[in-house]
Design a protein around this motif. Structure first.
Motif, PDB file in Angstrom:
ATOM      1  N   LYS A   8      -9.223 -19.916  -1.608  1.00 37.85           N
ATOM      2  CA  LYS A   8     -10.576 -19.419  -1.785  1.00 37.85           C
ATOM      3  C   LYS A   8     -11.153 -18.873  -0.489  1.00 37.85           C
ATOM      4  N   SER A   9     -10.698 -19.372   0.653  1.00 39.40           N
ATOM      5  CA  SER A   9     -11.278 -18.942   1.917  1.00 39.40           C
ATOM      6  C   SER A   9     -10.650 -17.655   2.452  1.00 39.40           C
ATOM      7  N   THR A  10      -9.492 -17.298   1.946  1.00 36.60           N
ATOM      8  CA  THR A  10      -8.868 -16.050   2.354  1.00 36.60           C
ATOM      9  C   THR A  10      -8.593 -15.219   1.110  1.00 36.60           C
ATOM     10  N   PRO A  11      -8.539 -13.920   1.256  1.00 36.36           N
ATOM     11  CA  PRO A  11      -8.325 -13.099   0.074  1.00 36.36           C
ATOM     12  C   PRO A  11      -6.959 -13.366  -0.546  1.00 36.36           C
ATOM     13  N   ALA A  12      -6.943 -13.692  -1.813  1.00 33.27           N
ATOM     14  CA  ALA A  12      -5.691 -13.920  -2.526  1.00 33.27           C
ATOM     15  C   ALA A  12      -5.557 -12.823  -3.566  1.00 33.27           C
ATOM     16  N   ILE A  13      -4.776 -11.836  -3.256  1.00 24.92           N
ATOM     17  CA  ILE A  13      -4.625 -10.700  -4.148  1.00 24.92           C
ATOM     18  C   ILE A  13      -3.239 -10.765  -4.767  1.00 24.92           C
ATOM     19  N   SER A  14      -3.205 -10.683  -6.093  1.00 25.78           N
ATOM     20  CA  SER A  14      -1.907 -10.681  -6.745  1.00 25.78           C
ATOM     21  C   SER A  14      -1.172  -9.402  -6.357  1.00 25.78           C
ATOM     22  N   GLY A  15       0.076  -9.564  -5.971  1.00 24.94           N
ATOM     23  CA  GLY A  15       0.852  -8.408  -5.567  1.00 24.94           C
ATOM     24  C   GLY A  15       0.554  -7.918  -4.159  1.00 24.94           C
ATOM     25  N   PHE A  16      -0.205  -8.699  -3.387  1.00 30.98           N
ATOM     26  CA  PHE A  16      -0.540  -8.305  -2.018  1.00 30.98           C
ATOM     27  C   PHE A  16       0.712  -8.314  -1.158  1.00 30.98           C
ATOM     28  N   GLU A  17       0.900  -7.255  -0.424  1.00 31.68           N
ATOM     29  CA  GLU A  17       2.006  -7.187   0.522  1.00 31.68           C
ATOM     30  C   GLU A  17       1.442  -6.808   1.880  1.00 31.68           C
ATOM     31  N   PRO A  18       1.901  -7.486   2.935  1.00 30.90           N
ATOM     32  CA  PRO A  18       1.421  -7.128   4.277  1.00 30.90           C
ATOM     33  C   PRO A  18       1.697  -5.656   4.577  1.00 30.90           C
ATOM     34  N   TYR A  19       0.796  -5.067   5.325  1.00 34.98           N
ATOM     35  CA  TYR A  19       0.927  -3.656   5.680  1.00 34.98           C
ATOM     36  C   TYR A  19       2.047  -3.475   6.688  1.00 34.98           C
ATOM     37  N   VAL A  20       2.887  -2.486   6.457  1.00 35.52           N
ATOM     38  CA  VAL A  20       3.964  -2.154   7.392  1.00 35.52           C
ATOM     39  C   VAL A  20       3.681  -0.750   7.915  1.00 35.52           C
ATOM     40  N   ALA A  21       3.325  -0.700   9.184  1.00 33.77           N
ATOM     41  CA  ALA A  21       3.006   0.589   9.805  1.00 33.77           C
ATOM     42  C   ALA A  21       4.296   1.368  10.049  1.00 33.77           C
ATOM     43  N   THR A  22       4.225   2.656   9.830  1.00 39.62           N
ATOM     44  CA  THR A  22       5.381   3.502  10.128  1.00 39.62           C
ATOM     45  C   THR A  22       5.366   3.839  11.617  1.00 39.62           C
ATOM     46  N   LYS A  23       6.516   4.194  12.123  1.00 37.57           N
ATOM     47  CA  LYS A  23       6.635   4.485  13.547  1.00 37.57           C
ATOM     48  C   LYS A  23       5.722   5.647  13.919  1.00 37.57           C
ATOM     49  N   GLY A  24       4.914   5.435  14.944  1.00 34.77           N
ATOM     50  CA  GLY A  24       4.019   6.468  15.432  1.00 34.77           C
ATOM     51  C   GLY A  24       2.743   6.638  14.622  1.00 34.77           C
ATOM     52  N   GLU A  25       2.535   5.747  13.651  1.00 31.95           N
ATOM     53  CA  GLU A  25       1.343   5.849  12.807  1.00 31.95           C
ATOM     54  C   GLU A  25       0.082   5.514  13.606  1.00 31.95           C
ATOM     55  N   GLU A  26      -0.958   6.276  13.349  1.00 37.21           N
ATOM     56  CA  GLU A  26      -2.240   6.072  14.026  1.00 37.21           C
ATOM     57  C   GLU A  26      -2.884   4.772  13.538  1.00 37.21           C
TER      58      GLU A  26
END
Length: 147
Positions: A8-26
């Motif tokens: 409850k204290s942190t967002p629990a989103i079904s299907g949530f996946e951590p963001y993976v930045a692409t190389k050189g992404e702003e």
């Protein structure tokens, strides 16, 4: 039970996946902003559903118990529930403020020193507005002042 409280204290989103930045992404480019908008919007929606559930629960469970102990127990239960909803109401306001920062393209930087807050920290606490160092210093100062 501690696991439920943590969810409850942190967002629990079904299907949530951590963001993976692409190389050189702003940092905080369009894809990142969309990612955090999705997280925050879903979190806000979950909180709003909980508010609605509380209203229905309180209407359905409201009873005038003849026994003072039963009445007191119910009033205490309602008071705790309302206190929790008040905290969530404040969190919804903070989520709205954060969504506006994303829209204004000002999200993701520390409001104290201006450095990047970081994707991992923002995924852990999407409404964070300070980097770890500044937040730690602010907490130390707060303890010293006694607020």
């Amino acid at each position: 039970m501690p696991t439920e409280e943590k969810q409850k204290s942190t967002p629990a989103i079904s299907g949530f996946e951590p963001y993976v930045a692409t190389k050189g992404e702003e940092y905080m480019g369009e894809p990142m902003r969309k990612h955090f908008t999705k997280i925050l919007s879903q979190w806000k929606q979950d909180l709003m559903v909980e508010v609605d559930r509380t209203v229905v629960h309180m209407k359905d469970e409201a009873a005038n118990f003849p026994d003072p102990a039963d009445r007191a127990s119910q009033e205490e239960e309602f008071a705790l529930e309302l206190r929790a909803r008040d905290r969530e109401r404040k969190l919804i306001k903070k989520i709205d403020k954060t969504l506006q920062l994303i829209q204004d393209k000002e999200y993701g930087w520390c409001e104290s020193c201006g450095v990047e807050i970081g994707i991992k920290r923002l995924e852990a606490r999407p409404t964070a507005d300070m980097c770890v160092d500044c937040k730690s210093l602010a907490e130390i100062k707060e303890k010293q002042v006694g607020k």
